[in-house]
Scaffold this motif. Structure first.
Motif, PDB file in Angstrom:
ATOM      1  N   PRO A   1      -0.386 -11.706 -13.738  1.00  0.00           N
ATOM      2  CA  PRO A   1      -1.380 -12.482 -12.980  1.00  0.00           C
ATOM      3  C   PRO A   1      -0.977 -12.760 -11.527  1.00  0.00           C
ATOM      4  N   GLU A   2       0.300 -13.059 -11.284  1.00  0.00           N
ATOM      5  CA  GLU A   2       0.727 -13.360  -9.904  1.00  0.00           C
ATOM      6  C   GLU A   2       0.623 -12.101  -9.052  1.00  0.00           C
ATOM      7  N   HIS A   3       0.995 -10.969  -9.637  1.00  0.00           N
ATOM      8  CA  HIS A   3       0.920  -9.695  -8.914  1.00  0.00           C
ATOM      9  C   HIS A   3      -0.545  -9.370  -8.613  1.00  0.00           C
ATOM     10  N   ALA A   4      -1.420  -9.641  -9.592  1.00  0.00           N
ATOM     11  CA  ALA A   4      -2.854  -9.365  -9.395  1.00  0.00           C
ATOM     12  C   ALA A   4      -3.391 -10.180  -8.212  1.00  0.00           C
ATOM     13  N   GLN A   5      -3.002 -11.437  -8.137  1.00  0.00           N
ATOM     14  CA  GLN A   5      -3.460 -12.283  -7.016  1.00  0.00           C
ATOM     15  C   GLN A   5      -2.974 -11.713  -5.698  1.00  0.00           C
ATOM     16  N   ARG A   6      -1.715 -11.276  -5.695  1.00  0.00           N
ATOM     17  CA  ARG A   6      -1.167 -10.716  -4.443  1.00  0.00           C
ATOM     18  C   ARG A   6      -1.899  -9.433  -4.074  1.00  0.00           C
ATOM     19  N   LEU A   7      -2.191  -8.593  -5.086  1.00  0.00           N
ATOM     20  CA  LEU A   7      -2.895  -7.331  -4.804  1.00  0.00           C
ATOM     21  C   LEU A   7      -4.271  -7.600  -4.188  1.00  0.00           C
ATOM     22  N   CYS A   8      -4.928  -8.642  -4.685  1.00  0.00           N
ATOM     23  CA  CYS A   8      -6.269  -8.966  -4.180  1.00  0.00           C
ATOM     24  C   CYS A   8      -6.206  -9.422  -2.726  1.00  0.00           C
ATOM     25  N   ALA A   9      -5.089 -10.036  -2.349  1.00  0.00           N
ATOM     26  CA  ALA A   9      -4.989 -10.606  -0.992  1.00  0.00           C
ATOM     27  C   ALA A   9      -4.447  -9.603   0.032  1.00  0.00           C
ATOM     28  N   LEU A  10      -3.961  -8.453  -0.431  1.00  0.00           N
ATOM     29  CA  LEU A  10      -3.320  -7.506   0.506  1.00  0.00           C
ATOM     30  C   LEU A  10      -4.331  -6.880   1.462  1.00  0.00           C
ATOM     31  N   PRO A  11      -3.907  -6.536   2.672  1.00  0.00           N
ATOM     32  CA  PRO A  11      -4.766  -5.719   3.533  1.00  0.00           C
ATOM     33  C   PRO A  11      -5.060  -4.388   2.830  1.00  0.00           C
ATOM     34  N   GLU A  12      -6.209  -3.797   3.141  1.00  0.00           N
ATOM     35  CA  GLU A  12      -6.663  -2.603   2.416  1.00  0.00           C
ATOM     36  C   GLU A  12      -5.602  -1.488   2.401  1.00  0.00           C
ATOM     37  N   ALA A  13      -4.997  -1.206   3.557  1.00  0.00           N
ATOM     38  CA  ALA A  13      -4.058  -0.074   3.641  1.00  0.00           C
ATOM     39  C   ALA A  13      -2.875  -0.290   2.697  1.00  0.00           C
ATOM     40  N   GLU A  14      -2.381  -1.519   2.657  1.00  0.00           N
ATOM     41  CA  GLU A  14      -1.225  -1.800   1.800  1.00  0.00           C
ATOM     42  C   GLU A  14      -1.623  -1.729   0.321  1.00  0.00           C
ATOM     43  N   PHE A  15      -2.837  -2.227   0.029  1.00  0.00           N
ATOM     44  CA  PHE A  15      -3.339  -2.162  -1.349  1.00  0.00           C
ATOM     45  C   PHE A  15      -3.412  -0.695  -1.804  1.00  0.00           C
ATOM     46  N   LEU A  16      -3.931   0.163  -0.932  1.00  0.00           N
ATOM     47  CA  LEU A  16      -4.074   1.580  -1.292  1.00  0.00           C
ATOM     48  C   LEU A  16      -2.710   2.231  -1.526  1.00  0.00           C
ATOM     49  N   GLN A  17      -1.744   1.816  -0.727  1.00  0.00           N
ATOM     50  CA  GLN A  17      -0.385   2.350  -0.894  1.00  0.00           C
ATOM     51  C   GLN A  17       0.171   1.983  -2.274  1.00  0.00           C
ATOM     52  N   ARG A  18      -0.008   0.701  -2.637  1.00  0.00           N
ATOM     53  CA  ARG A  18       0.505   0.254  -3.950  1.00  0.00           C
ATOM     54  C   ARG A  18      -0.217   0.986  -5.082  1.00  0.00           C
ATOM     55  N   LEU A  19      -1.515   1.164  -4.899  1.00  0.00           N
ATOM     56  CA  LEU A  19      -2.305   1.854  -5.935  1.00  0.00           C
ATOM     57  C   LEU A  19      -1.809   3.297  -6.081  1.00  0.00           C
ATOM     58  N   GLN A  20      -1.579   3.930  -4.948  1.00  0.00           N
ATOM     59  CA  GLN A  20      -1.100   5.314  -4.977  1.00  0.00           C
ATOM     60  C   GLN A  20       0.213   5.407  -5.747  1.00  0.00           C
ATOM     61  N   HIS A  21       1.087   4.456  -5.496  1.00  0.00           N
ATOM     62  CA  HIS A  21       2.388   4.457  -6.157  1.00  0.00           C
ATOM     63  C   HIS A  21       2.208   4.271  -7.677  1.00  0.00           C
ATOM     64  N   ALA A  22       1.315   3.366  -8.059  1.00  0.00           N
ATOM     65  CA  ALA A  22       1.133   3.080  -9.492  1.00  0.00           C
ATOM     66  C   ALA A  22       0.392   4.215 -10.194  1.00  0.00           C
ATOM     67  N   PHE A  23      -0.553   4.852  -9.503  1.00  0.00           N
ATOM     68  CA  PHE A  23      -1.410   5.845 -10.167  1.00  0.00           C
ATOM     69  C   PHE A  23      -0.881   7.269 -10.028  1.00  0.00           C
ATOM     70  N   GLY A  24      -0.281   7.587  -8.888  1.00  0.00           N
ATOM     71  CA  GLY A  24       0.153   8.964  -8.662  1.00  0.00           C
ATOM     72  C   GLY A  24      -0.882   9.733  -7.861  1.00  0.00           C
ATOM     73  N   GLN A  25      -0.732  11.072  -7.878  1.00  0.00           N
ATOM     74  CA  GLN A  25      -1.487  11.931  -6.944  1.00  0.00           C
ATOM     75  C   GLN A  25      -2.637  12.702  -7.597  1.00  0.00           C
ATOM     76  N   ARG A  26      -2.948  12.405  -8.867  1.00  0.00           N
ATOM     77  CA  ARG A  26      -3.930  13.261  -9.570  1.00  0.00           C
ATOM     78  C   ARG A  26      -5.285  13.327  -8.892  1.00  0.00           C
ATOM     79  N   LEU A  27      -5.644  12.303  -8.116  1.00  0.00           N
ATOM     80  CA  LEU A  27      -6.947  12.319  -7.428  1.00  0.00           C
ATOM     81  C   LEU A  27      -6.751  12.435  -5.917  1.00  0.00           C
ATOM     82  N   GLY A  28      -5.601  12.949  -5.504  1.00  0.00           N
ATOM     83  CA  GLY A  28      -5.311  13.045  -4.074  1.00  0.00           C
ATOM     84  C   GLY A  28      -5.004  11.657  -3.522  1.00  0.00           C
TER      85      GLY A  28
END
Ligand SMILES: Cc1cc2nc3c(=O)[nH]c(=O)nc-3n(C[C@H](O)[C@H](O)[C@H](O)COP(=O)(O)OP(=O)(O)OC[C@H]3O[C@@H](n4cnc5c(N)ncnc54)[C@H](O)[C@@H]3O)c2cc1C
Length: 384
Positions: A222-249
């Motif tokens: 939950p704490e991580h989720a709150q932080r993810l929601c508050a991140l600037p878009e570029a940083e959020f996308l970076q974290r998502l990329q790291h968690a998901f990988g490259q399958r969708l580019g």
């Protein structure tokens, strides 16, 4: 004489579906919804409906009105940092699609409009139920509407309030210590109608095809989720990329984010004298594998059937409630067990478990009958 044969508390997707399931039974049906008339649900969660749910919505005659929905033709399941993956395929499963993605808001609004058009129930919006009591021969409900406190009675009260009110019976709760971050995102490669379920030690991360874009359901602490929601878009996308990988580019943009706390909340019994619980009021599941609403629609469909099959005087009586319990036992138990087991088995970084999970995924991928079994249960529930 009670005011209604069946009085439904809550006009979300499951309450509305129950009213539609009852409409041709010649019964007096009421529905009390706390939201005011025309107040949009404004709920950003994406919903993946199973093919079984599509069949129910077709019987209600509203499938066309829900278009466009985005079909899922393949589901890719993997675990981060571990081997083993499995692909479930609609053609292999002899289904037109493994699921259909649409917005909760549009589903809820379309169902509510269908109810209005059918005129088959006394549909009161802006009616917030505050109390419920069982009496011999009927249950009574107290509700506020426009500042007035009113009372209505029914042979059977079906609680479909999403679990907001006091529970019908005792409730078993498991706090997963997870929350879901929801967002619409876009990526460099087309989704080709493939859905991804990626298990990470923090929780499952789902990326669903949604029109030309993607619907993200990312579960984490939950704490991580709150932080993810508050991140600037570029940083959020970076974290998502790291968690998901490259399958969708590369992920290129993310829309507004919202956060949902998650827990398993299961009524130990779905019926009490003259009262029954359906949908999230009966069982609130983790969104992994998108089972909650699909199970709730089957609750509504089966309760509609059991109610119409029994005589009017039997509605809400012990025999009818026992029949409903019996019809839902396997499907409900299976849905609760399946989602709970997935979350608990996969949301950790314990090495032997990671290896066992990898082996399990690899074996599932290599065994078409096992895959078929899983897909049919996810599509049609216990009767699949
Ligand atoms: C992030 C997320 C993603 C999900 N994705 C999926 C998915 O892909 N597939 C799937 O099948 N499920 C999914 N689910 C689960 C799904 O959203 C729920 O199972 C579903 O919304 C339950 O519907 P319901 O009608 O029972 O309850 P709700 O949707 O909660 O509706 C309850 C209704 O009752 C009304 N109400 C509440 N209290 C009162 C009161 N006192 N008086 C009168 N009215 C009242 C509310 O206003 C509301 O309209 C997801 C859940 C989450 C959190």
């Amino acid at each position: 004489m009670p005011d209604y044969d069946v009085l439904i508390v809550g006009g979300g997707p499951v309450g509305a579906a129950l009213a539609l399931a009852l409409r041709d039974g010649g019964l007096a049906v009421g529905l009390l919804e706390a939201r005011g008339p025309g107040v949009a649900q404004a709920d950003p969660r994406p919903i993946a409906l199973s093919h079984g749910s599509r069949l129910i919505l077709e019987r209600f005659g509203i499938w066309e009105a829900l278009q466009p929905v985005t079909p899922i033709v393949r589901i890719h399941v993997s675990q981060r940092g571990g081997f083993g993956r499995v692909e479930l395929d609609a053609t292999e499963a002899r289904l037109p699609a493994l699921g259909y993605v649409l917005d909760y808001t549009r589903l809820a609004e379309t169902l509510a409009q269908a109810l209005d058009r059918a005129g088959a129930c006394d549909y009161l919006t802006g009616a917030a139920v505050t109390g419920l009591a069982s009496e011999p021969g009927a249950a009574s409900v107290r509700f506020n509407r426009g500042g007035d406190v009113r009372r209505a009675t029914a042979r059977l009260v079906a609680v479909a309030d999403g679990g907001a009110m006091a529970a019908v019976t005792e409730v078993r709760i498991r706090d997963y210590r997870q929350a879901a971050v929801i967002a619409r995102v876009a990526s460099g490669l087309p989704h080709r109608n493939v859905a991804f379920e990626r298990f990470t030690p923090d929780g499952p991360l789902a990326v669903l095809p949604s029109a030309e874009a993607l619907a993200l359901v990312w579960t984490t602490a939950p704490e991580h989720a709150q932080r993810l929601c508050a991140l600037p878009e570029a940083e959020f996308l970076q974290r998502l990329q790291h968690a998901f990988g490259q399958r969708l580019g590369a992920f290129t943009s993310a829309g507004a984010r919202a956060c949902f706390p998650l827990a398993l909340r299961v009524a130990t019994d779905i019926a009490a004298p003259r009262v029954v619980a359906v949908g999230n009021a009966a069982q609130m599941l983790h969104p992994v594998a998108g089972q909650g609403l699909n199970l709730g629609l089957r609750d509504a469909w089966e309760l509609g059937g059991v109610t119409k099959e029994c005589g009017r005087d039997e509605i809400g009586g012990p025999a009818m409630l026992a029949a409903y319990r019996a019809r839902r036992r396997l499907d409900r138990g299976g849905g609760v067990w399946f989602t709970d087991a997935l979350v608990r088995l996969f949301s950790n970084d314990i090495a032997p478990l990671r290896i066992a999970r990898g082996l399990g995924l690899a074996l599932l991928g290599a065994a078409p009958p096992a895959k078929d079994f899983v897909v049919r249960r996810m599509t049609f529930g216990a009767r699949g």
